[in-house]
Design a protein around this motif. Structure first.
Motif, PDB file in Angstrom:
ATOM      1  N   LEU A  72      11.830  23.137 -25.565  1.00 28.08           N
ATOM      2  CA  LEU A  72      10.949  24.283 -25.295  1.00 28.08           C
ATOM      3  C   LEU A  72       9.510  23.833 -25.053  1.00 28.08           C
ATOM      4  O   LEU A  72       8.817  24.359 -24.169  1.00 28.08           O
ATOM      5  CB  LEU A  72      11.009  25.265 -26.472  1.00 28.08           C
ATOM      6  N   ARG A  73       9.062  22.837 -25.861  1.00 28.99           N
ATOM      7  CA  ARG A  73       7.699  22.319 -25.658  1.00 28.99           C
ATOM      8  C   ARG A  73       7.577  21.647 -24.301  1.00 28.99           C
ATOM      9  O   ARG A  73       6.588  21.817 -23.592  1.00 28.99           O
ATOM     10  CB  ARG A  73       7.350  21.327 -26.781  1.00 28.99           C
ATOM     11  N   ASP A  74       8.612  20.871 -23.943  1.00 28.56           N
ATOM     12  CA  ASP A  74       8.586  20.189 -22.642  1.00 28.56           C
ATOM     13  C   ASP A  74       8.591  21.201 -21.508  1.00 28.56           C
ATOM     14  O   ASP A  74       7.869  21.038 -20.501  1.00 28.56           O
ATOM     15  CB  ASP A  74       9.791  19.262 -22.513  1.00 28.56           C
ATOM     16  N   ASP A  75       9.418  22.259 -21.657  1.00 23.11           N
ATOM     17  CA  ASP A  75       9.462  23.292 -20.608  1.00 23.11           C
ATOM     18  C   ASP A  75       8.108  23.978 -20.478  1.00 23.11           C
ATOM     19  O   ASP A  75       7.631  24.260 -19.358  1.00 23.11           O
ATOM     20  CB  ASP A  75      10.541  24.335 -20.944  1.00 23.11           C
ATOM     21  N   ALA A  76       7.485  24.231 -21.636  1.00 19.47           N
ATOM     22  CA  ALA A  76       6.170  24.874 -21.607  1.00 19.47           C
ATOM     23  C   ALA A  76       5.137  23.974 -20.964  1.00 19.47           C
ATOM     24  O   ALA A  76       4.276  24.437 -20.178  1.00 19.47           O
ATOM     25  CB  ALA A  76       5.744  25.244 -23.040  1.00 19.47           C
ATOM     26  N   ALA A  77       5.210  22.670 -21.273  1.00 28.13           N
ATOM     27  CA  ALA A  77       4.257  21.729 -20.681  1.00 28.13           C
ATOM     28  C   ALA A  77       4.443  21.645 -19.179  1.00 28.13           C
ATOM     29  O   ALA A  77       3.461  21.613 -18.414  1.00 28.13           O
ATOM     30  CB  ALA A  77       4.449  20.356 -21.331  1.00 28.13           C
ATOM     31  N   VAL A  78       5.691  21.625 -18.726  1.00 30.22           N
ATOM     32  CA  VAL A  78       5.955  21.587 -17.276  1.00 30.22           C
ATOM     33  C   VAL A  78       5.439  22.842 -16.612  1.00 30.22           C
ATOM     34  O   VAL A  78       4.839  22.807 -15.520  1.00 30.22           O
ATOM     35  CB  VAL A  78       7.472  21.407 -17.038  1.00 30.22           C
ATOM     36  N   ASN A 122       3.032  24.713 -17.603  1.00 28.71           N
ATOM     37  CA  ASN A 122       1.566  24.655 -17.563  1.00 28.71           C
ATOM     38  C   ASN A 122       1.094  23.777 -16.413  1.00 28.71           C
ATOM     39  O   ASN A 122       0.118  24.099 -15.710  1.00 28.71           O
ATOM     40  CB  ASN A 122       1.020  24.117 -18.884  1.00 28.71           C
ATOM     41  N   LEU A 123       1.772  22.642 -16.238  1.00 27.02           N
ATOM     42  CA  LEU A 123       1.399  21.748 -15.133  1.00 27.02           C
ATOM     43  C   LEU A 123       1.590  22.429 -13.793  1.00 27.02           C
ATOM     44  O   LEU A 123       0.774  22.277 -12.876  1.00 27.02           O
ATOM     45  CB  LEU A 123       2.234  20.465 -15.215  1.00 27.02           C
ATOM     46  N   VAL A 124       2.713  23.158 -13.690  1.00 24.02           N
ATOM     47  CA  VAL A 124       2.968  23.865 -12.420  1.00 24.02           C
ATOM     48  C   VAL A 124       1.881  24.896 -12.163  1.00 24.02           C
ATOM     49  O   VAL A 124       1.362  25.034 -11.040  1.00 24.02           O
ATOM     50  CB  VAL A 124       4.356  24.530 -12.455  1.00 24.02           C
ATOM     51  N   GLN A 125       1.535  25.638 -13.224  1.00 28.77           N
ATOM     52  CA  GLN A 125       0.505  26.663 -13.083  1.00 28.77           C
ATOM     53  C   GLN A 125      -0.845  26.041 -12.736  1.00 28.77           C
ATOM     54  O   GLN A 125      -1.604  26.570 -11.888  1.00 28.77           O
ATOM     55  CB  GLN A 125       0.394  27.478 -14.378  1.00 28.77           C
ATOM     56  N   GLU A 126      -1.149  24.929 -13.388  1.00 27.79           N
ATOM     57  CA  GLU A 126      -2.411  24.243 -13.082  1.00 27.79           C
ATOM     58  C   GLU A 126      -2.429  23.746 -11.651  1.00 27.79           C
ATOM     59  O   GLU A 126      -3.456  23.814 -10.955  1.00 27.79           O
ATOM     60  CB  GLU A 126      -2.609  23.083 -14.053  1.00 27.79           C
ATOM     61  N   ALA A 127      -1.258  23.232 -11.205  1.00 24.18           N
ATOM     62  CA  ALA A 127      -1.182  22.743  -9.821  1.00 24.18           C
ATOM     63  C   ALA A 127      -1.386  23.881  -8.831  1.00 24.18           C
ATOM     64  O   ALA A 127      -2.079  23.750  -7.816  1.00 24.18           O
ATOM     65  CB  ALA A 127       0.164  22.063  -9.591  1.00 24.18           C
ATOM     66  N   LYS A 128      -0.778  25.011  -9.146  1.00 29.76           N
ATOM     67  CA  LYS A 128      -0.937  26.171  -8.258  1.00 29.76           C
ATOM     68  C   LYS A 128      -2.387  26.641  -8.246  1.00 29.76           C
ATOM     69  O   LYS A 128      -2.964  26.940  -7.193  1.00 29.76           O
ATOM     70  CB  LYS A 128      -0.033  27.307  -8.717  1.00 29.76           C
ATOM     71  N   THR A 129      -2.991  26.704  -9.427  1.00 26.18           N
ATOM     72  CA  THR A 129      -4.391  27.155  -9.521  1.00 26.18           C
ATOM     73  C   THR A 129      -5.322  26.194  -8.777  1.00 26.18           C
ATOM     74  O   THR A 129      -6.223  26.604  -8.050  1.00 26.18           O
ATOM     75  CB  THR A 129      -4.814  27.254 -10.996  1.00 26.18           C
ATOM     76  N   GLY A 130      -5.056  24.900  -8.962  1.00 25.51           N
ATOM     77  CA  GLY A 130      -5.879  23.908  -8.271  1.00 25.51           C
ATOM     78  C   GLY A 130      -5.714  23.999  -6.764  1.00 25.51           C
ATOM     79  O   GLY A 130      -6.680  23.859  -6.003  1.00 25.51           O
TER      80      GLY A 130
END
Length: 235
Positions: free
Chosen positions: A210-216, A218-226
């Motif tokens: 679950l932590r790994d899924d959440a981290a992924v 977050n990365l996806v969201q950050e990539a989209k935002t960036g």
């Protein structure tokens, strides 16, 4: 009650009745011979407890040996008989029966059921004689078994409860059962601990996932935002 055991008890009943009139040591000794030679008599504890047969124990050595002989048929083995050289000689029927009873006792220990061990324990001259004995014991309903000629073993799957308990064996039996119960409890405790450990590891693994899924995520969201910010800046 096991049918073979009931049959054996029924066969012994007539000898228990006859024991009431066996008031002399000679007649009591003769009755022991008859009982141990008769077909289908495989249990003898009740006969041993009858007054006239029990009295043989304190009779003259000539007759007391028949009490020892009956005890061997009740809970002893061929080796027990062989270790008493002064016991009365056995008839063919008695010898066959005592070997059958000995086979029942040996069947409680699988390591004792190899052909070489049985040939020695039963004082049999040939493998053919051993196999004939086993087959006759099976057909008499005393045990369920197969002859494994390839591995030279007797594979026993069940044994009729025909052997009487040796005097004084109950405490040892209780101790054995107590030790077995303790081992069972220990095994169950180990299994419960292992199950708990497996469940705990599964929960920890799920938390990591679950932590790994959440981290992924977050990365996806950050990539989209960036990416969106970069497009806005170019515009």
């Amino acid at each position: 009650m096991d049918p073979t055991q009931q049959k054996a008890l029924n066969a012994l009943e007539s000898f228990i009745l006859l024991s009431k009139s066996a008031t002399s040591p000679r007649s009591a000794a003769d009755l022991v011979n008859q009982a141990t030679s008769a077909p289908n008599t495989y249990v003898f504890a009740e006969l041993l407890r009858t007054p006239n047969i029990s009295a043989l124990k304190t009779a003259s050595p000539e007759h007391a040996q028949y009490h020892t002989l009956l005890e061997i048929f009740a809970w002893g083995t061929w080796a027990d008989y062989s270790s008493h050289p002064h016991l009365p000689p056995l008839s063919d029927a008695q010898s066959h029966k005592l070997r059958q009873l000995t086979l029942l006792s040996l069947s409680t220990s699988p390591s004792s059921l190899t052909y070489p061990h049985l040939l020695t324990a039963l004082s049999l001259p040939t493998v053919r004689a051993l196999e004939d004995l086993v087959i006759s014991t099976i057909y008499s309903g005393l045990l369920t078994a197969k002859l494994n000629t390839q591995t030279q073993r007797v594979d026993v799957s069940s044994v009729s409860p025909l052997r009487d308990l040796r005097p004084g064996s109950v405490p040892a039996l209780k101790s054995t059962l107590g030790a077995w119960e303790a081992r069972c409890v220990s095994v169950l405790d180990d299994l419960e601990n292992q199950i708990k450990e497996v469940k705990q590891k599964a929960m920890e693994r799920r938390k990591r996932e679950l932590r790994d899924d959440a981290a992924v995520e977050n990365l996806v969201q950050e990539a989209k935002t960036g990416g969106m910010r970069f497009q806005d800046e170019r515009a």
